[in-house]
Design a protein around this motif. Sequence first.
Motif, PDB file in Angstrom:
ATOM      1  N   VAL A   1     -48.015  -2.168 -21.254  1.00  0.00           N
ATOM      2  CA  VAL A   1     -47.670  -2.481 -22.011  1.00  0.00           C
ATOM      3  C   VAL A   1     -46.443  -3.446 -22.133  1.00  0.00           C
ATOM      4  O   VAL A   1     -45.793  -3.355 -23.033  1.00  0.00           O
ATOM      5  CB  VAL A   1     -46.432  -1.611 -20.637  1.00  0.00           C
ATOM      6  N   VAL A   2     -46.999  -4.085 -22.022  1.00  0.00           N
ATOM      7  CA  VAL A   2     -46.817  -5.814 -22.409  1.00  0.00           C
ATOM      8  C   VAL A   2     -47.377  -5.784 -23.831  1.00  0.00           C
ATOM      9  O   VAL A   2     -46.392  -6.387 -24.832  1.00  0.00           O
ATOM     10  CB  VAL A   2     -47.224  -7.369 -21.449  1.00  0.00           C
ATOM     11  N   ALA A   3     -48.421  -5.670 -24.446  1.00  0.00           N
ATOM     12  CA  ALA A   3     -48.600  -5.197 -25.943  1.00  0.00           C
ATOM     13  C   ALA A   3     -47.648  -4.515 -26.290  1.00  0.00           C
ATOM     14  O   ALA A   3     -46.888  -4.642 -27.320  1.00  0.00           O
ATOM     15  CB  ALA A   3     -49.769  -4.481 -25.893  1.00  0.00           C
ATOM     16  N   LEU A   4     -47.519  -3.011 -25.983  1.00  0.00           N
ATOM     17  CA  LEU A   4     -46.292  -2.501 -26.573  1.00  0.00           C
ATOM     18  C   LEU A   4     -45.237  -2.873 -27.056  1.00  0.00           C
ATOM     19  O   LEU A   4     -44.397  -2.596 -27.780  1.00  0.00           O
ATOM     20  CB  LEU A   4     -46.273  -1.398 -25.570  1.00  0.00           C
ATOM     21  N   SER A   5     -44.547  -3.661 -25.518  1.00  0.00           N
ATOM     22  CA  SER A   5     -43.682  -4.698 -25.989  1.00  0.00           C
ATOM     23  C   SER A   5     -43.384  -5.925 -26.753  1.00  0.00           C
ATOM     24  O   SER A   5     -42.127  -6.344 -27.585  1.00  0.00           O
ATOM     25  CB  SER A   5     -43.021  -5.040 -24.160  1.00  0.00           C
ATOM     26  N   ILE A   6     -44.549  -6.534 -26.841  1.00  0.00           N
ATOM     27  CA  ILE A   6     -44.772  -7.356 -27.797  1.00  0.00           C
ATOM     28  C   ILE A   6     -44.893  -6.695 -28.996  1.00  0.00           C
ATOM     29  O   ILE A   6     -44.157  -7.231 -30.447  1.00  0.00           O
ATOM     30  CB  ILE A   6     -46.245  -7.869 -28.209  1.00  0.00           C
ATOM     31  N   VAL A   7     -45.466  -5.562 -29.297  1.00  0.00           N
ATOM     32  CA  VAL A   7     -44.823  -5.371 -31.103  1.00  0.00           C
ATOM     33  C   VAL A   7     -44.432  -5.319 -31.041  1.00  0.00           C
ATOM     34  O   VAL A   7     -42.789  -5.310 -31.918  1.00  0.00           O
ATOM     35  CB  VAL A   7     -46.119  -4.170 -30.987  1.00  0.00           C
ATOM     36  N   ALA A   8     -42.924  -4.144 -29.832  1.00  0.00           N
ATOM     37  CA  ALA A   8     -41.375  -3.542 -30.965  1.00  0.00           C
ATOM     38  C   ALA A   8     -40.493  -5.519 -30.246  1.00  0.00           C
ATOM     39  O   ALA A   8     -40.341  -5.390 -31.987  1.00  0.00           O
ATOM     40  CB  ALA A   8     -41.092  -3.326 -29.390  1.00  0.00           C
ATOM     41  N   GLY A   9     -40.895  -6.463 -29.997  1.00  0.00           N
ATOM     42  CA  GLY A   9     -39.765  -7.382 -30.612  1.00  0.00           C
ATOM     43  C   GLY A   9     -40.562  -8.327 -31.710  1.00  0.00           C
ATOM     44  O   GLY A   9     -39.204  -8.943 -32.277  1.00  0.00           O
ATOM     45  N   LEU A  10     -42.091  -8.009 -31.666  1.00  0.00           N
ATOM     46  CA  LEU A  10     -42.082  -8.853 -33.392  1.00  0.00           C
ATOM     47  C   LEU A  10     -41.800  -8.033 -34.592  1.00  0.00           C
ATOM     48  O   LEU A  10     -41.236  -8.438 -35.679  1.00  0.00           O
ATOM     49  CB  LEU A  10     -43.640  -8.779 -33.361  1.00  0.00           C
TER      50      LEU A  10
ATOM     51  N   LEU B   1     -41.946  -4.280 -15.550  1.00  0.00           N
ATOM     52  CA  LEU B   1     -41.240  -4.212 -16.497  1.00  0.00           C
ATOM     53  C   LEU B   1     -40.455  -5.255 -16.634  1.00  0.00           C
ATOM     54  O   LEU B   1     -40.306  -5.040 -18.295  1.00  0.00           O
ATOM     55  CB  LEU B   1     -40.543  -2.419 -16.087  1.00  0.00           C
ATOM     56  N   TRP B   2     -39.773  -5.415 -16.233  1.00  0.00           N
ATOM     57  CA  TRP B   2     -38.641  -6.626 -16.961  1.00  0.00           C
ATOM     58  C   TRP B   2     -40.073  -8.249 -17.175  1.00  0.00           C
ATOM     59  O   TRP B   2     -38.883  -7.831 -18.194  1.00  0.00           O
ATOM     60  CB  TRP B   2     -38.473  -7.571 -15.298  1.00  0.00           C
ATOM     61  N   THR B   3     -40.962  -7.761 -16.752  1.00  0.00           N
ATOM     62  CA  THR B   3     -41.639  -8.946 -17.924  1.00  0.00           C
ATOM     63  C   THR B   3     -42.080  -8.294 -19.337  1.00  0.00           C
ATOM     64  O   THR B   3     -41.176  -8.335 -20.352  1.00  0.00           O
ATOM     65  CB  THR B   3     -43.375  -9.415 -17.020  1.00  0.00           C
ATOM     66  N   SER B   4     -42.550  -7.532 -19.517  1.00  0.00           N
ATOM     67  CA  SER B   4     -41.801  -6.881 -20.355  1.00  0.00           C
ATOM     68  C   SER B   4     -40.492  -6.543 -21.583  1.00  0.00           C
ATOM     69  O   SER B   4     -40.924  -7.526 -22.461  1.00  0.00           O
ATOM     70  CB  SER B   4     -43.032  -5.060 -20.615  1.00  0.00           C
ATOM     71  N   VAL B   5     -40.123  -6.523 -20.871  1.00  0.00           N
ATOM     72  CA  VAL B   5     -38.283  -6.927 -21.607  1.00  0.00           C
ATOM     73  C   VAL B   5     -37.528  -8.523 -21.840  1.00  0.00           C
ATOM     74  O   VAL B   5     -37.744  -8.385 -23.035  1.00  0.00           O
ATOM     75  CB  VAL B   5     -37.321  -5.996 -20.610  1.00  0.00           C
ATOM     76  N   ALA B   6     -38.476  -8.908 -20.963  1.00  0.00           N
ATOM     77  CA  ALA B   6     -38.435 -10.376 -20.940  1.00  0.00           C
ATOM     78  C   ALA B   6     -38.656 -10.350 -22.554  1.00  0.00           C
ATOM     79  O   ALA B   6     -38.803 -11.135 -23.605  1.00  0.00           O
ATOM     80  CB  ALA B   6     -39.159 -10.813 -19.979  1.00  0.00           C
ATOM     81  N   VAL B   7     -40.196 -10.443 -23.153  1.00  0.00           N
ATOM     82  CA  VAL B   7     -41.440 -10.932 -23.473  1.00  0.00           C
ATOM     83  C   VAL B   7     -40.522 -10.327 -24.508  1.00  0.00           C
ATOM     84  O   VAL B   7     -40.545 -11.169 -26.090  1.00  0.00           O
ATOM     85  CB  VAL B   7     -42.767 -10.576 -23.501  1.00  0.00           C
TER      86      VAL B   7
END
Length: 216
Positions: free
Chosen positions: A50-59, A145-151
């Motif tokens: 999940v964190v990897a998906l959020s990193i891709v979205a943030g980049l 989930l909140w960590t993923s959103v923060a990243v």
Amino acid sequence: MSHKRSGLLPGLIIGLIAMLLGMAGVGAGILFAPLLPSIVYTFAHGIPYVVALSIVAGLLVGRAMTLVRPRARTLIPLAALYGAGASALGLIGGSAVQEASLPAAAFPAGARAASYPGLTLDTFMEALPRAIAIFRAPVELSWPLWTSVAVSALLPLTLVARRVRRLRRADASVPARPTARKEPEPEYRAPFEPLQAAKPATAPPNLFSPPDRGEA
């Protein structure tokens, strides 16, 4: 600084488009996770996935907004908002679609009728509140989930802030161009007209006439 030069309006539009694309990517990653090897989405309870998906979205959001050469500081918090929205909305939407599309056999007996229609608008709206409720769970359960959103918010915030500071510093180092002096337009002269008008001829004084003393 004009809106065109600051990149505010293009940044808003590009950021919104990137947020929607990132949201779709995160949702698709959640929805199609069972098609991947189980070790990918089950390792450490799926938190790295999940964190990897959020990193891709943030980049995606951050890189897209830096392409417009932003100079407006307003785009810095908006970049973080777009990144967080891409991750949060993608997680919620993907979880809701995944639950709504599960067959009845995947649920305990009696929890879902055998004639369940599958993914429809009604079943999606039924599953949506439960997907949102995951974020309202206690911290010990919802922190991944909140960590993923923060990243996902921190990455575009950092990228856009660095880009804005670099461009504003470059603009400040460029000396201002001196304003060109407007030369007066030459006067119109008729053909063969001298440059200066000839002075009227004055009669020379008569040295032999008595001076005029104002006597009658």
